[in-house]
Scaffold this motif. Structure first.
Motif, PDB file in Angstrom:
ATOM      1  N   SER A  61       0.783  -1.240   0.000  1.00 32.77           N
ATOM      2  CA  SER A  61       0.000   0.000   0.000  1.00 32.77           C
ATOM      3  C   SER A  61       0.805   1.274   0.000  1.00 32.77           C
ATOM      4  CB  SER A  61      -0.923   0.020   1.208  1.00 32.77           C
ATOM      5  OG  SER A  61      -1.975  -0.856   0.981  1.00 32.77           O
ATOM      6  N   PHE A 119      -9.291 -12.830   0.804  1.00 33.67           N
ATOM      7  CA  PHE A 119      -8.210 -13.423   1.598  1.00 33.67           C
ATOM      8  C   PHE A 119      -8.672 -13.888   2.979  1.00 33.67           C
ATOM      9  CE2 PHE A 119      -5.467 -12.649  -1.725  1.00 33.67           C
ATOM     10  CZ  PHE A 119      -5.414 -11.314  -2.097  1.00 33.67           C
ATOM     11  N   THR A 122      -6.200 -17.322   4.136  1.00 30.26           N
ATOM     12  CA  THR A 122      -4.993 -16.662   3.635  1.00 30.26           C
ATOM     13  C   THR A 122      -4.338 -17.378   2.460  1.00 30.26           C
ATOM     14  OG1 THR A 122      -4.625 -15.747   5.827  1.00 30.26           O
ATOM     15  CG2 THR A 122      -2.713 -15.850   4.357  1.00 30.26           C
ATOM     16  N   TYR A 158     -10.808   1.813   6.138  1.00 24.71           N
ATOM     17  CA  TYR A 158      -9.803   1.472   5.138  1.00 24.71           C
ATOM     18  C   TYR A 158     -10.369   0.495   4.102  1.00 24.71           C
ATOM     19  CZ  TYR A 158      -5.367  -0.080   3.196  1.00 24.71           C
ATOM     20  OH  TYR A 158      -4.325  -0.361   2.352  1.00 24.71           O
ATOM     21  N   ASN A 160      -9.200  -1.094   0.076  1.00 26.60           N
ATOM     22  CA  ASN A 160      -8.410  -1.095  -1.155  1.00 26.60           C
ATOM     23  C   ASN A 160      -9.223  -0.617  -2.353  1.00 26.60           C
ATOM     24  OD1 ASN A 160      -5.678  -2.271  -0.562  1.00 26.60           O
ATOM     25  ND2 ASN A 160      -7.000  -3.761   0.427  1.00 26.60           N
ATOM     26  N   LEU A 213       4.913 -16.160   3.029  1.00 25.24           N
ATOM     27  CA  LEU A 213       3.597 -15.963   3.633  1.00 25.24           C
ATOM     28  C   LEU A 213       3.372 -16.981   4.742  1.00 25.24           C
ATOM     29  CD1 LEU A 213       0.704 -14.702   3.533  1.00 25.24           C
ATOM     30  CD2 LEU A 213       0.190 -16.362   1.716  1.00 25.24           C
ATOM     31  N   ARG A 286      -0.337   8.321   5.768  1.00 24.72           N
ATOM     32  CA  ARG A 286      -0.565   8.118   7.196  1.00 24.72           C
ATOM     33  C   ARG A 286       0.293   9.103   8.000  1.00 24.72           C
ATOM     34  NH1 ARG A 286      -3.292   3.433   8.129  1.00 24.72           N
ATOM     35  NH2 ARG A 286      -3.213   1.742   6.604  1.00 24.72           N
ATOM     36  N   HIS A 299       3.571   5.720   4.669  1.00 23.99           N
ATOM     37  CA  HIS A 299       2.580   4.671   4.489  1.00 23.99           C
ATOM     38  C   HIS A 299       3.190   3.324   4.866  1.00 23.99           C
ATOM     39  CE1 HIS A 299      -1.242   3.116   3.139  1.00 23.99           C
ATOM     40  NE2 HIS A 299      -1.607   4.327   2.786  1.00 23.99           N
ATOM     41  N   THR A 300       2.295   2.422   5.210  1.00 27.20           N
ATOM     42  CA  THR A 300       2.681   1.040   5.487  1.00 27.20           C
ATOM     43  C   THR A 300       2.234   0.196   4.297  1.00 27.20           C
ATOM     44  OG1 THR A 300       0.573   0.920   6.637  1.00 27.20           O
ATOM     45  CG2 THR A 300       2.542   1.172   7.998  1.00 27.20           C
ATOM     46  N   GLY A 301       2.762  -1.009   4.240  1.00 28.63           N
ATOM     47  CA  GLY A 301       2.372  -1.916   3.163  1.00 28.63           C
ATOM     48  C   GLY A 301       2.312  -3.343   3.675  1.00 28.63           C
ATOM     49  N   THR A 302       1.324  -4.065   3.193  1.00 24.32           N
ATOM     50  CA  THR A 302       1.203  -5.487   3.528  1.00 24.32           C
ATOM     51  C   THR A 302       0.699  -6.221   2.296  1.00 24.32           C
ATOM     52  OG1 THR A 302       0.568  -4.995   5.820  1.00 24.32           O
ATOM     53  CG2 THR A 302       0.067  -7.197   4.973  1.00 24.32           C
ATOM     54  N   GLN A 304       1.288 -10.322   0.302  1.00 27.30           N
ATOM     55  CA  GLN A 304       1.721 -11.655   0.689  1.00 27.30           C
ATOM     56  C   GLN A 304       3.253 -11.747   0.654  1.00 27.30           C
ATOM     57  OE1 GLN A 304      -0.766 -11.001  -1.381  1.00 27.30           O
ATOM     58  NE2 GLN A 304      -2.581 -12.007  -0.535  1.00 27.30           N
ATOM     59  N   SER A 327       4.456 -12.016   5.938  1.00 26.73           N
ATOM     60  CA  SER A 327       3.170 -11.343   6.210  1.00 26.73           C
ATOM     61  C   SER A 327       2.216 -12.379   6.818  1.00 26.73           C
ATOM     62  CB  SER A 327       2.582 -10.765   4.923  1.00 26.73           C
ATOM     63  OG  SER A 327       2.164 -11.811   4.063  1.00 26.73           O
ATOM     64  N   ASN A 328       0.997 -11.900   7.123  1.00 24.55           N
ATOM     65  CA  ASN A 328       0.040 -12.693   7.914  1.00 24.55           C
ATOM     66  C   ASN A 328       0.690 -13.134   9.228  1.00 24.55           C
ATOM     67  OD1 ASN A 328      -2.600 -13.711   8.273  1.00 24.55           O
ATOM     68  ND2 ASN A 328      -1.881 -15.786   7.816  1.00 24.55           N
TER      69      ASN A 328
HETATM   70  C1  LIG Z   1      -2.388  -2.767   5.553  1.00 29.98           C
HETATM   71  C2  LIG Z   1      -1.781  -2.122   4.352  1.00 29.98           C
HETATM   72  N1  LIG Z   1      -2.559  -2.472   3.196  1.00 29.98           N
HETATM   73  C3  LIG Z   1      -1.943  -2.892   2.071  1.00 29.98           C
HETATM   74  O1  LIG Z   1      -0.739  -2.874   1.932  1.00 29.98           O
HETATM   75  C4  LIG Z   1      -2.867  -3.612   1.109  1.00 29.98           C
HETATM   76  C5  LIG Z   1      -2.333  -3.585  -0.291  1.00 29.98           C
HETATM   77  N2  LIG Z   1      -2.948  -4.977   1.598  1.00 29.98           N
HETATM   78  C6  LIG Z   1      -4.051  -5.466   2.203  1.00 29.98           C
HETATM   79  O2  LIG Z   1      -5.092  -4.863   2.228  1.00 29.98           O
HETATM   80  C7  LIG Z   1      -3.909  -6.830   2.862  1.00 29.98           C
HETATM   81  C8  LIG Z   1      -4.295  -7.960   1.893  1.00 29.98           C
HETATM   82  C9  LIG Z   1      -4.171  -9.326   2.591  1.00 29.98           C
HETATM   83  C10 LIG Z   1      -2.768  -9.583   3.046  1.00 29.98           C
HETATM   84  C11 LIG Z   1      -2.614 -10.983   3.682  1.00 29.98           C
HETATM   85  N3  LIG Z   1      -3.547 -11.195   4.781  1.00 29.98           N
HETATM   86  C12 LIG Z   1      -4.413 -12.232   4.801  1.00 29.98           C
HETATM   87  O3  LIG Z   1      -4.501 -13.025   3.884  1.00 29.98           O
HETATM   88  C13 LIG Z   1      -5.275 -12.320   6.016  1.00 29.98           C
HETATM   89  N4  LIG Z   1      -6.185 -13.451   5.945  1.00 29.98           N
HETATM   90  C14 LIG Z   1      -1.206 -11.094   4.226  1.00 29.98           C
HETATM   91  O4  LIG Z   1      -1.017 -10.814   5.426  1.00 29.98           O
HETATM   92  O5  LIG Z   1      -0.297 -11.375   3.425  1.00 29.98           O
HETATM   93  C15 LIG Z   1      -1.727  -0.646   4.601  1.00 29.98           C
HETATM   94  O6  LIG Z   1      -2.446   0.119   3.961  1.00 29.98           O
HETATM   95  O7  LIG Z   1      -0.968  -0.265   5.467  1.00 29.98           O
END
Ligand SMILES: C[C@@H](NC(=O)[C@@H](C)NC(=O)CCCC[C@H](NC(=O)C[NH3+])C(=O)[O-])C(=O)O
Length: 350
Positions: A61, A119, A122, A158, A160, A213, A286, A299-302, A304, A327-328
């Protein structure tokens, strides 16, 4: 005066992150003391190659900030109005004319986040989409199948979906794919040689970090999630970068190099995202208020296999890019977040 970083504390936070289940973690800091880097663990579990701050990874993100800057430049150019209904530019897309462009950038549209269902499980969810290519419209349709989460503008939630629609707005207003707009408005002017938007390719070119993951089932083996199209994320999460480029990017943004002052101050108009009143969201950005009184923006990012933190001080004079290749795994994400206090407050992690 701003505190100088505690590099031992940065390293400790990275070690806490690997102890919490990340194969590797790293941080790159810039500031009056120059460039400082710390690493822990490996970037490839099979080969045991050590983590390297030169290598590229998926920033999730943090892509939202690239998309927000691009859209705000279009606002500055008079091509899009922040408080206009999205449907003025994308007729019939959304079921509510009250949803404005600003609602998208501030996560106040009420549009459901399709990734929650996608997801919910996961690894099966990831395997089902890792090679798929979605159109923007398909992602929006997934969201519109779910109930909306709030009246337009009423609350922060929040999603996406908001930044998928931002991608659609950028492409509609410019006639170009978002990749071209990121290139000519941000990547090329800042010389971000290790930053790219290669959707829908699954490859990370050059030297890169492999991502792993954590399955939902405790004790189940890690899944190598490096190769994926990231088509479920696109303008909400598909960018690739490296620590130095993230430092340059966030410092340039906060240093006023990417947006004129009125647009930057619009971006920094924050509302709280939780009850602690220390975390805020502006327009694709943020703000974290740290214990030493310093506010950092980024910003943070998450995605897989990859956790990212990319933040800078208000004048861009100090910045931190930190990542872990898992992640996860909430405890690893929290531990990685400890680099912020270490870097900007000089505070040891708990
Ligand atoms: C939080 C972060 N958001 C992002 O970066 C966006 C692109 N990612 C998500 O919304 C998480 C998607 C699932 C990840 C998965 N989780 C699962 O599958 C949970 N069941 C994982 O952790 O890889 C932000 O805005 O800071």
């Amino acid at each position: 005066a701003q505190n100088s970083p505690d590099l031992d504390a940065v390293l400790q936070a990275l070690k806490n992150t690997t102890a919490a289940g990340a194969p590797g973690a790293m941080a790159r800091l810039t500031g009056p003391e120059g460039v400082k880097t710390r690493t822990a663990g490996v970037r490839n579990r099979t080969l045991g190659t050590p983590m390297s701050t030169k290598a590229r990874f998926r920033i999730g993100s943090v892509t939202k900030t690239f998309s927000a800057i691009t859209l705000l430049q279009l606002v500055d150019e008079g091509k899009i109005q922040l408080d206009a209904p999205v449907n003025r530019y994308l007729p019939g897309l959304l079921p509510d004319d009250r949803i404005t462009v600003r609602h998208l950038l501030t996560h106040r549209s009420g549009l459901a986040d399709y990734t929650e269902a996608m997801f919910a499980k996961t690894v099966p969810g990831f395997e089902a989409v890792r090679k798929r290519v979605f159109t923007y419209q398909e992602l929006v349709n997934l969201s519109l199948k779910e109930p909306r989460t709030t009246e337009p503008g009423a609350a922060y939630k929040y999603s996406n979906t908001n930044f998928v629609v931002v991608g659609m707005l950028i492409e509609k207003a410019t006639g170009n794919k978002v990749a071209k707009e990121y290139e000519r408005r941000i990547i090329t002017p800042l010389g971000l040689k290790n930053t790219s938007y290669v959707h829908p390719s699954t490859k990370i070119k050059g030297s890169y970090i492999r991502g792993y993951l954590h399955p939902d089932e405790a004790g189940a083996p890690l899944v190598d999630s490096t190769e994926q199209t990231l088509s479920w994320g696109q303008s909400a999460g598909a960018m690739i970068s490296n620590p130095a480029d993230l430092n340059t990017f966030m410092s340039a943004l906060l240093g006023g190099k990417l947006l004129r002052a009125p647009m930057l101050s619009a971006m920094l108009t924050m509302t709280p995202t939780d009850a602690t009143n220390t975390r805020f969201y502006g327009l694709g950005l943020r703000r974290y208020d740290l214990t030493c009184g310093t506010s950092v923006y980024g910003h943070t990012g998450t995605v897989q296999g990859y956790y990212t933190y990319a933040f800078a001080t208000r004048d861009g004079g100090r910045s931190l890019a930190a990542m872990a290749n898992t992640s996860n795994r909430g405890q690893a994400n929290t531990a990685l977040g400890g680099t912020l206090e270490a870097a900007f407050c000089g505070k040891k992690p708990a």
